[in-house]
Design an enzyme around this catalytic site. Structure first.
Site, PDB file in Angstrom:
ATOM      1  N   ARG A  72      -7.361 -13.866   0.804  1.00  0.00           N
ATOM      2  CA  ARG A  72      -8.220 -14.934   1.045  1.00  0.00           C
ATOM      3  C   ARG A  72      -7.516 -16.005   0.082  1.00  0.00           C
ATOM      4  O   ARG A  72      -7.551 -17.279   0.518  1.00  0.00           O
ATOM      5  CB  ARG A  72      -9.563 -14.743   0.891  1.00  0.00           C
ATOM      6  N   ASP A 102      -1.331  -1.800   4.631  1.00  0.00           N
ATOM      7  CA  ASP A 102      -1.449  -0.669   5.689  1.00  0.00           C
ATOM      8  C   ASP A 102      -2.631  -0.903   6.660  1.00  0.00           C
ATOM      9  O   ASP A 102      -3.889  -0.607   6.220  1.00  0.00           O
ATOM     10  CB  ASP A 102      -1.519   0.562   5.141  1.00  0.00           C
ATOM     11  N   ASP A 115     -10.594  -6.026  -3.067  1.00  0.00           N
ATOM     12  CA  ASP A 115      -9.762  -6.741  -3.748  1.00  0.00           C
ATOM     13  C   ASP A 115      -8.522  -7.458  -2.963  1.00  0.00           C
ATOM     14  O   ASP A 115      -7.989  -8.182  -3.078  1.00  0.00           O
ATOM     15  CB  ASP A 115      -9.104  -5.834  -4.676  1.00  0.00           C
ATOM     16  N   HIS A 157      -9.970   0.071  -2.264  1.00  0.00           N
ATOM     17  CA  HIS A 157     -10.103  -1.189  -3.249  1.00  0.00           C
ATOM     18  C   HIS A 157      -9.937  -2.173  -2.062  1.00  0.00           C
ATOM     19  O   HIS A 157      -9.511  -3.565  -2.311  1.00  0.00           O
ATOM     20  CB  HIS A 157      -9.212  -1.240  -4.224  1.00  0.00           C
ATOM     21  N   GLY A 199      -2.979  -1.904  -8.261  1.00  0.00           N
ATOM     22  CA  GLY A 199      -3.827  -2.831  -7.305  1.00  0.00           C
ATOM     23  C   GLY A 199      -5.208  -2.460  -7.741  1.00  0.00           C
ATOM     24  O   GLY A 199      -5.945  -3.128  -7.813  1.00  0.00           O
ATOM     25  N   HIS A 230       0.814  -1.027  -0.120  1.00  0.00           N
ATOM     26  CA  HIS A 230      -0.091   0.083  -0.069  1.00  0.00           C
ATOM     27  C   HIS A 230       0.801   1.345  -0.066  1.00  0.00           C
ATOM     28  O   HIS A 230       1.867   1.202   0.431  1.00  0.00           O
ATOM     29  CB  HIS A 230      -0.886   0.002   1.260  1.00  0.00           C
ATOM     30  N   ASP A 268      -4.237  -6.474  -8.026  1.00  0.00           N
ATOM     31  CA  ASP A 268      -4.301  -7.674  -6.922  1.00  0.00           C
ATOM     32  C   ASP A 268      -5.079  -8.796  -7.445  1.00  0.00           C
ATOM     33  O   ASP A 268      -4.745  -9.948  -7.132  1.00  0.00           O
ATOM     34  CB  ASP A 268      -5.422  -6.993  -5.961  1.00  0.00           C
TER      35      ASP A 268
END
Length: 127
Positions: free
Chosen positions: A100, A84, A94, A91, A59, A11, A64
């Site tokens: 995940r 962060d 995302d 986003h 991203g 980030h 991502d």
């Protein structure tokens, strides 16, 4: 050790920290295939120009998801993602989806400098 495929993502507030970490571990990273989201990749290439880094979309523009697709395809071995936790991200869905999918496919994820360093030391055989 075989050549690993490593994704590098950060980030905005964490990009300088990731760039410092990449510079510190340049010798290790140079022996592997590196991919990064767009803006992160640009930051890293400016800091460590000798490293070959494939840049994907940024991203928020799909980078991502591109990294997530590589995880699903089985072509990514490690995700280094300095995210962060103190700043809301537009986003965020995302980001959560990427983390995940890495968990679902059992891909090691380093979300901090300390964890990334432990993984590199472990892969390098350094205590």
């Amino acid at each position: 050790m075989r050549r690993l495929h490593i994704a590098l993502v950060a980030h905005d507030a964490k990009k300088p920290e990731l760039a410092d970490w990449v510079a510190e571990h340049e010798a290790f990273l140079s022996r592997h295939t590196l991919v990064a989201t767009g803006t992160t990749g640009r930051t890293l290439m400016e800091r460590v120009p000798a490293l070959a880094i494939e840049r994907l979309k940024s991203g928020p523009l799909g980078g991502d998801q591109q990294i997530g697709a590589r995880i699903v395809e089985g072509t990514l071995d490690l995700l280094v993602f300095f995210w962060d936790p103190l700043t809301a991200q537009p986003h965020e869905p995302d980001v959560r989806a990427l983390l995940r999918i890495a968990q679902v496919y059992d891909i090691p994820v380093a979300c901090s400098r300390a964890t990334a360093t432990l993984i590199v030391r472990g892969l390098s055989g350094v205590p």
